[in-house]
Design a protein around this motif. Sequence first.
Motif, PDB file in Angstrom:
ATOM      1  N   ALA A 179      14.456  -0.880  11.017  1.00  0.00           N
ATOM      2  CA  ALA A 179      15.479  -1.276  10.046  1.00  0.00           C
ATOM      3  C   ALA A 179      14.956  -2.394   9.145  1.00  0.00           C
ATOM      4  N   ASN A 180      14.328  -3.396   9.737  1.00  0.00           N
ATOM      5  CA  ASN A 180      13.750  -4.490   8.948  1.00  0.00           C
ATOM      6  C   ASN A 180      12.645  -3.976   8.036  1.00  0.00           C
ATOM      7  N   ALA A 181      11.806  -3.100   8.574  1.00  0.00           N
ATOM      8  CA  ALA A 181      10.679  -2.585   7.795  1.00  0.00           C
ATOM      9  C   ALA A 181      11.158  -1.752   6.604  1.00  0.00           C
ATOM     10  N   LEU A 182      12.177  -0.919   6.816  1.00  0.00           N
ATOM     11  CA  LEU A 182      12.687  -0.102   5.711  1.00  0.00           C
ATOM     12  C   LEU A 182      13.334  -0.956   4.631  1.00  0.00           C
ATOM     13  N   GLN A 183      13.979  -2.041   5.027  1.00  0.00           N
ATOM     14  CA  GLN A 183      14.554  -2.941   4.033  1.00  0.00           C
ATOM     15  C   GLN A 183      13.465  -3.549   3.154  1.00  0.00           C
ATOM     16  N   GLN A 184      12.359  -3.923   3.760  1.00  0.00           N
ATOM     17  CA  GLN A 184      11.243  -4.480   2.986  1.00  0.00           C
ATOM     18  C   GLN A 184      10.599  -3.423   2.098  1.00  0.00           C
ATOM     19  N   LEU A 185      10.496  -2.191   2.601  1.00  0.00           N
ATOM     20  CA  LEU A 185       9.934  -1.116   1.800  1.00  0.00           C
ATOM     21  C   LEU A 185      10.836  -0.799   0.612  1.00  0.00           C
ATOM     22  N   GLN A 186      12.131  -0.808   0.843  1.00  0.00           N
ATOM     23  CA  GLN A 186      13.087  -0.554  -0.229  1.00  0.00           C
ATOM     24  C   GLN A 186      12.956  -1.592  -1.343  1.00  0.00           C
ATOM     25  N   GLU A 187      12.738  -2.837  -0.964  1.00  0.00           N
ATOM     26  CA  GLU A 187      12.558  -3.895  -1.956  1.00  0.00           C
ATOM     27  C   GLU A 187      11.326  -3.642  -2.813  1.00  0.00           C
ATOM     28  N   THR A 209       0.828  -1.207   0.000  1.00  0.00           N
ATOM     29  CA  THR A 209       0.000   0.000   0.000  1.00  0.00           C
ATOM     30  C   THR A 209       0.863   1.258   0.000  1.00  0.00           C
ATOM     31  N   LEU A 210       1.884   1.298   0.863  1.00  0.00           N
ATOM     32  CA  LEU A 210       2.752   2.469   0.924  1.00  0.00           C
ATOM     33  C   LEU A 210       3.492   2.680  -0.400  1.00  0.00           C
ATOM     34  N   ALA A 211       4.045   1.609  -0.937  1.00  0.00           N
ATOM     35  CA  ALA A 211       4.827   1.725  -2.174  1.00  0.00           C
ATOM     36  C   ALA A 211       3.961   2.188  -3.342  1.00  0.00           C
ATOM     37  N   GLU A 212       2.779   1.611  -3.471  1.00  0.00           N
ATOM     38  CA  GLU A 212       1.899   1.967  -4.585  1.00  0.00           C
ATOM     39  C   GLU A 212       1.430   3.417  -4.468  1.00  0.00           C
ATOM     40  N   LEU A 247       7.777   5.501   8.633  1.00  0.00           N
ATOM     41  CA  LEU A 247       7.970   5.042   7.256  1.00  0.00           C
ATOM     42  C   LEU A 247       7.068   5.813   6.304  1.00  0.00           C
ATOM     43  N   SER A 248       5.809   5.942   6.673  1.00  0.00           N
ATOM     44  CA  SER A 248       4.871   6.740   5.881  1.00  0.00           C
ATOM     45  C   SER A 248       5.350   8.181   5.786  1.00  0.00           C
ATOM     46  N   ALA A 301      -3.903   9.748  -3.368  1.00  0.00           N
ATOM     47  CA  ALA A 301      -2.707   8.957  -3.072  1.00  0.00           C
ATOM     48  C   ALA A 301      -2.090   9.371  -1.745  1.00  0.00           C
ATOM     49  N   LEU A 302      -2.093  10.694  -1.460  1.00  0.00           N
ATOM     50  CA  LEU A 302      -1.568  11.175  -0.187  1.00  0.00           C
ATOM     51  C   LEU A 302      -2.380  10.619   0.979  1.00  0.00           C
ATOM     52  N   ALA A 303      -3.702  10.547   0.797  1.00  0.00           N
ATOM     53  CA  ALA A 303      -4.564   9.999   1.853  1.00  0.00           C
ATOM     54  C   ALA A 303      -4.249   8.531   2.116  1.00  0.00           C
ATOM     55  N   THR A 304      -3.870   7.804   1.075  1.00  0.00           N
ATOM     56  CA  THR A 304      -3.511   6.396   1.237  1.00  0.00           C
ATOM     57  C   THR A 304      -2.117   6.250   1.824  1.00  0.00           C
ATOM     58  N   LEU A 305      -1.201   7.106   1.406  1.00  0.00           N
ATOM     59  CA  LEU A 305       0.181   7.040   1.863  1.00  0.00           C
ATOM     60  C   LEU A 305       0.297   7.415   3.334  1.00  0.00           C
ATOM     61  N   SER A 306      -0.443   8.407   3.774  1.00  0.00           N
ATOM     62  CA  SER A 306      -0.377   8.826   5.171  1.00  0.00           C
ATOM     63  C   SER A 306      -1.133   7.819   6.038  1.00  0.00           C
ATOM     64  N   ASN A 307      -0.535   7.434   7.137  1.00  0.00           N
ATOM     65  CA  ASN A 307      -1.169   6.479   8.036  1.00  0.00           C
ATOM     66  C   ASN A 307      -2.318   7.184   8.749  1.00  0.00           C
ATOM     67  N   GLN A 308      -3.545   6.766   8.475  1.00  0.00           N
ATOM     68  CA  GLN A 308      -4.726   7.427   9.026  1.00  0.00           C
ATOM     69  C   GLN A 308      -5.014   7.013  10.467  1.00  0.00           C
ATOM     70  N   ALA A 309      -4.196   6.095  11.000  1.00  0.00           N
ATOM     71  CA  ALA A 309      -4.424   5.626  12.364  1.00  0.00           C
ATOM     72  C   ALA A 309      -3.529   6.316  13.376  1.00  0.00           C
ATOM     73  N   VAL A 310      -2.256   6.580  12.990  1.00  0.00           N
ATOM     74  CA  VAL A 310      -1.282   7.074  13.963  1.00  0.00           C
ATOM     75  C   VAL A 310      -0.047   7.565  13.228  1.00  0.00           C
TER      76      VAL A 310
END
Length: 537
Positions: A214-222, A185-188, A419-420, A406-415
């Motif tokens: 660190a783990n999460a950013l590695q997955q996002l980078q992929e 979702t973040l990448a798209e 990363l977002s 797209a900004l509404a989807t990219l921004s975390n609407q919960a907290v």
Amino acid sequence: MALDVGKLLAGSVQYPKLPEVSPSYGTAGFRSTAVLLPCTVFRCGVLMALRAMHTGAATGIVITASHNPEQDNGVKLVEPSGHMLSPSWEAFADRLANAPDDDALAELCHELISQHSISIGNATVMVAHDSRPSAVALVAAAGDGISCVGATAYACGLLTTPQLHWMVMKCNRKLPHSKEDYFHTLAEAYEQLTAGAATPDEVIIVDCANGVGANALQQLQEKLGAKLRLKLFNTEVGVAGKLNADCGADFVQKERTGPASMTLAECSGRCASIDGDADRLVFFSQEGDTLALLDGDKIAALLALLVQQLLKAAGLEDVSLGVVQTAYANGASTQFLQQLPHCTVQCTPTGVKHLHAAAEKFDIGIYFEANGHGTVLIGKPFLEKLQKTSQAGGEKLQEAARQLEALATLSNQAVGDALSGLLMVEAALQLLQKDLQSWGALYRDLPSRQRKVSVRDRSVVKTADAERKAVSPAGLQEGLDKAAASVKSGRVFVRPSGTEDVVRVYAEAATQEDADGLALEAARLLHHLAGGTGAEV
């Protein structure tokens, strides 16, 4: 079905309440030295299971102490909406955590069940944790609390705090909500928001605080590949003694220096820093002997400019846009935002729960604490208006409307989500055609200083006016006002910490020397009027 008291007591006896421990629900749950937490976490499991039964939806628990030292841990409680625990339940969380024995705990559970007409039955609590060694035992304690009242603990494993909030929110909306869905979702959304903009050549250096981010950013980078070039530092996740040690967003923002593990050359690039559970984000760059810090205030200002540009392009300027700050916001940032057309600036007490609630009242609400914790909220009615715009009008109007979606989807609407936030900032820099230097030049921060002061009882310090005024002890505010008036552009406030047993001091003035002196005078006043221990931490 009634509560199985026998099962509750059988679980509770494994996690006795230590008489010397008095947990207090802070701005984001409970936090303490990890060895003191099993009883509190067990009881939070009970509470969130009952909350799930009451709402008929999944709730969440994250075992984390965020930016605190590795020996600490804590528990953050997540509503079905993905937000933090409802304020109306916080007092009961305190009462449960402080129940002196198993029988008192059972009585309080019966009281809660009766008060809210809770039907005991199937319910789910999603549980995640950060990389602290103490997490394994505390996850088990949470799970025991959840299961002993008949609910199911769904183990989500090692996650950032914002990931778990996002997953709870999406789960209850009956939308895809796996770990993989989060990154997809973040990448798209990032690709949609930056479509047509030139991919930056500059590598973004990210200090990961040796935490789960660190783990999460590695997955996002992929997922993003060449769309976003990251170079990660402080990625020793799970290595003893490394988590948040002289690194991370809190360290960089408070100390105004780069992470100790990075060289001056490495700090001179396009740098960002997140904290141990990846819900805070700041940017920085070393310029000679000076660290140029782009904190939460600067992030809010940048995103406000982006939103205004997109609204204008979409022909939707008749929109309520608000930026929500706390008293920690630098006075220069407040002045800058107040001068933006059609932008309302509001101040709330410290704590994301307060900022989030205020931001929800706008069509588009931007909130960021100076520490880098924040997000952009875009309301459902406004999204419906956007969808109509994206299907009508000219090509440029449609493109701008799609970017806002797209900004509404990219921004975390919960907290707040580091990363977002990282992706939103990078998109804003591309679309506004700015670099770190021109971003930082939007306004010049007033020099400031923060201190933590130890007192015998932090609860004697009480505040009002969004924590900007001290109402007790007597004479404290008068002393602070006199000190602030003695220097140019002086402003100072004190507040009891919601996460540590200290009173926090914030001061700003036209010069660093005056800001330092103002903070020191506030500390002296606290020692004199609030029973100071003589220690400053």
